[in-house]
Scaffold this motif. Sequence first.
Motif, PDB file in Angstrom:
ATOM      1  N   ASP A  24      36.360  35.450  42.082  1.00 32.70           N
ATOM      2  CA  ASP A  24      36.159  36.714  42.779  1.00 32.70           C
ATOM      3  C   ASP A  24      35.589  36.397  44.154  1.00 32.70           C
ATOM      4  O   ASP A  24      34.450  35.953  44.272  1.00 32.70           O
ATOM      5  CB  ASP A  24      35.205  37.603  41.985  1.00 32.70           C
TER       6      ASP A  24
ATOM      7  N   ARG B 129      35.686  38.721  46.735  1.00 33.65           N
ATOM      8  CA  ARG B 129      35.620  40.003  47.430  1.00 33.65           C
ATOM      9  C   ARG B 129      34.255  40.301  48.043  1.00 33.65           C
ATOM     10  O   ARG B 129      34.150  41.160  48.896  1.00 33.65           O
ATOM     11  CB  ARG B 129      35.925  41.166  46.474  1.00 33.65           C
TER      12      ARG B 129
ATOM     13  N   HIS C 268      44.491  40.181  40.786  1.00 26.61           N
ATOM     14  CA  HIS C 268      44.097  41.420  40.112  1.00 26.61           C
ATOM     15  C   HIS C 268      43.462  42.375  41.117  1.00 26.61           C
ATOM     16  O   HIS C 268      42.782  41.942  42.050  1.00 26.61           O
ATOM     17  CB  HIS C 268      43.086  41.138  38.997  1.00 26.61           C
ATOM     18  N   ASP C 269      43.650  43.666  40.878  1.00 26.26           N
ATOM     19  CA  ASP C 269      43.006  44.688  41.706  1.00 26.26           C
ATOM     20  C   ASP C 269      41.547  44.880  41.309  1.00 26.26           C
ATOM     21  O   ASP C 269      40.718  45.266  42.128  1.00 26.26           O
ATOM     22  CB  ASP C 269      43.730  46.032  41.577  1.00 26.26           C
ATOM     23  N   GLU C 270      41.246  44.617  40.053  1.00 22.63           N
ATOM     24  CA  GLU C 270      39.871  44.710  39.555  1.00 22.63           C
ATOM     25  C   GLU C 270      39.685  43.655  38.471  1.00 22.63           C
ATOM     26  O   GLU C 270      40.655  43.059  38.000  1.00 22.63           O
ATOM     27  CB  GLU C 270      39.562  46.105  39.017  1.00 22.63           C
TER      28      GLU C 270
END
Length: 136
Positions: free
Chosen positions: A29, A31, A126-128
């Motif tokens: 991740d 983000r 993945h979006d989440e």
Amino acid sequence: MSAPDVIEVLTEAGIYELRTFSGTRYLIDSRLGGSPRYARIPAETAPHMRLDADWHPLQRLECGPIAWADGDFLDRDMIDEEDTAEWCIRVGSSHRLWTTDPQLLHAPLTDKYFVTSTPCVALTVHDEIPAWVPAP
């Protein structure tokens, strides 16, 4: 979801899943803006490690040479040992993920912990965070 072959983790913010030859999955991740984080979700038949199934700061990411392609391992003479990168994930390569180990914070030589994957057979964006991954 999409299926790229190569991702530059520090310049392409997102949630990435590496599915490895052994069936173990790694989630990265990137983000959050600071240091990315990762979680290792071992396959039932893979060795289980004490830092599995939890999120950890990803302090370094090494991508090895491509050693797997078209559903099979490459012959040793077809592997370009110089073809390595940092902060990159790609299909066909093994990856080494580094973090700080809380149990080794006072170790005399290092407080670093790493895991090395088997070759990546698929990348997914993945979006989440998927439901099957522990919440950070």
